[in-house]
Design a protein around this motif. Structure first.
Motif, short mmCIF file in Angstrom:
data_model
loop_
_atom_site.label_atom_id
_atom_site.label_comp_id
_atom_site.label_asym_id
_atom_site.label_seq_id
_atom_site.Cartn_x
_atom_site.Cartn_y
_atom_site.Cartn_z
N UNK A 66 10.14 -8.97 -1.23
CA UNK A 66 9.39 -8.66 -2.45
C UNK A 66 7.95 -8.29 -2.12
N UNK A 67 7.39 -9.02 -1.15
CA UNK A 67 5.98 -8.83 -0.78
C UNK A 67 5.71 -7.39 -0.34
N UNK A 68 6.61 -6.86 0.48
CA UNK A 68 6.40 -5.52 1.05
C UNK A 68 7.19 -4.45 0.30
N UNK A 69 8.02 -4.87 -0.65
CA UNK A 69 8.95 -3.95 -1.30
C UNK A 69 9.77 -3.22 -0.23
N UNK A 70 10.32 -3.99 0.67
CA UNK A 70 11.09 -3.45 1.80
C UNK A 70 12.34 -4.32 1.92
N UNK A 71 13.53 -3.71 1.98
CA UNK A 71 14.76 -4.50 1.79
C UNK A 71 15.29 -5.24 3.02
N UNK A 72 14.69 -4.99 4.19
CA UNK A 72 15.32 -5.53 5.39
C UNK A 72 14.36 -6.34 6.27
N UNK A 73 14.94 -7.12 7.15
CA UNK A 73 14.26 -7.88 8.18
C UNK A 73 14.71 -7.25 9.51
N UNK A 74 13.90 -7.09 10.51
CA UNK A 74 12.52 -7.59 10.69
C UNK A 74 11.46 -6.76 9.96
N UNK A 75 10.28 -7.37 9.83
CA UNK A 75 9.12 -6.68 9.28
C UNK A 75 7.90 -7.05 10.11
N UNK A 81 -1.38 -5.68 7.10
CA UNK A 81 -0.70 -4.49 6.59
C UNK A 81 0.73 -4.41 7.13
N UNK A 82 1.67 -4.10 6.24
CA UNK A 82 3.05 -3.89 6.64
C UNK A 82 3.15 -2.60 7.46
N UNK A 83 3.71 -2.68 8.65
CA UNK A 83 3.81 -1.50 9.52
C UNK A 83 5.20 -0.87 9.44
N UNK A 84 6.24 -1.69 9.44
CA UNK A 84 7.58 -1.14 9.35
C UNK A 84 8.63 -2.11 9.85
N UNK A 85 9.87 -1.63 9.84
CA UNK A 85 11.00 -2.40 10.34
C UNK A 85 11.44 -1.87 11.70
N UNK A 86 12.66 -2.16 12.07
CA UNK A 86 13.14 -1.85 13.41
C UNK A 86 13.07 -0.36 13.75
N UNK A 87 13.56 0.51 12.86
CA UNK A 87 13.56 1.95 13.16
C UNK A 87 12.15 2.48 13.36
N UNK A 88 11.25 2.09 12.44
CA UNK A 88 9.88 2.61 12.47
C UNK A 88 9.14 2.09 13.70
N UNK A 89 9.31 0.82 14.03
CA UNK A 89 8.62 0.28 15.20
C UNK A 89 9.15 0.93 16.48
N UNK A 90 10.46 1.16 16.52
CA UNK A 90 11.04 1.84 17.69
C UNK A 90 10.45 3.24 17.84
N UNK A 91 10.40 3.98 16.73
CA UNK A 91 9.85 5.34 16.78
C UNK A 91 8.37 5.33 17.18
#
Lengths: 124, 85
Positions: A66-75, A81-91
């Motif tokens: 809810x905090x990040x309006x992002x549906x998945x873990x990890x975050x 500041x929210x940076x991203x989840x697994x795909x975004x961090x990998x990229x």
């Protein structure tokens, strides 16, 4: 614990620690492949970060989505500041953007280790 | 309609992508959390569309989540995205 308390707790965690990873399991024993990948990158790059195991607290597990309006873990959070989840961090790791983000925010990391990750994945 | 077709049709409709691949990777996650017999739990989507031009990575992912909708997002366990223009 009410949702508001979870939100306050999350806010406190992400503002008092420069780098925070909300994950399943912890940095030494991840419980999910996606969490494992992001923790692995941070561990390898020698980043000092706080890990929060969402499996230990159902309120936080839902609250962080809810905090990040992002549906998945990890975050991953840097300086609140929210940076991203697994795909975004990998990229971002492979493109060098994660290095830039750490540098801009004064987060110490091992530049050689980051370069080695990119070298190992260069065929992509 | 299969989950794969549902995912494809919503993404086609929302982004008119010039490249779209929807892959059920559930078998790679057999025995892991969220795996269910019969698959359709872990998905990998490659999508390229001019609709993503100028958007941050987070905004692109959010747009895909929104296009899939809460019903699909609630039914699948994991969604790995490769998004480009």
């Amino acid at each position: 614990m009410s949702t508001t308390t979870a939100e306050a707790q999350i806010k406190e965690t992400v503002t008092s620690n420069p780098v925070v990873l909300f994950m399943k399991g912890n940095k030494t024993m991840p419980q999910c492949g996606f969490s494992s990948r992001v923790a692995g990158v941070l561990n390898y790059m020698g980043v000092d970060y706080a890990d929060v195991d969402v499996l230990q607290d159902q309120e936080i597990r839902q609250g962080i989505k809810d905090y990040s309006d992002w549906p998945t873990i990890p975050q991953l959070y840097v300086k609140g500041e929210f940076v991203g989840g697994c795909d975004i961090i990998t990229e971002m790791t492979l493109s060098g953007e994660l290095d830039q983000l750490f540098e801009q925010n004064g987060i110490a990391y091992d530049k050689d280790a980051a370069a080695k990750i990119r070298e190992a994945n260069a065929e992509d | 309609m299969s989950m794969s077709d549902r995912i494809s049709s919503r993404l086609e409709e929302a982004f008119a992508p010039h490249r779209l691949e929807v892959e059920d990777q559930s078998e790679m996650h057999r025995g892991h959390a969220g795996y269910q017999e019969g698959g359709e739990s872990h998905w990998h989507v490659v999508i390229a569309s001019s609709a993503f031009a100028g958007q941050t990575r987070i905004a692109r992912h959010r747009a895909v989540h929104a296009a899939l909708g809460p019903d699909i997002m609630g039914q699948i366990h994991a969604l790995s995205l490769d998004i480009s223009e």
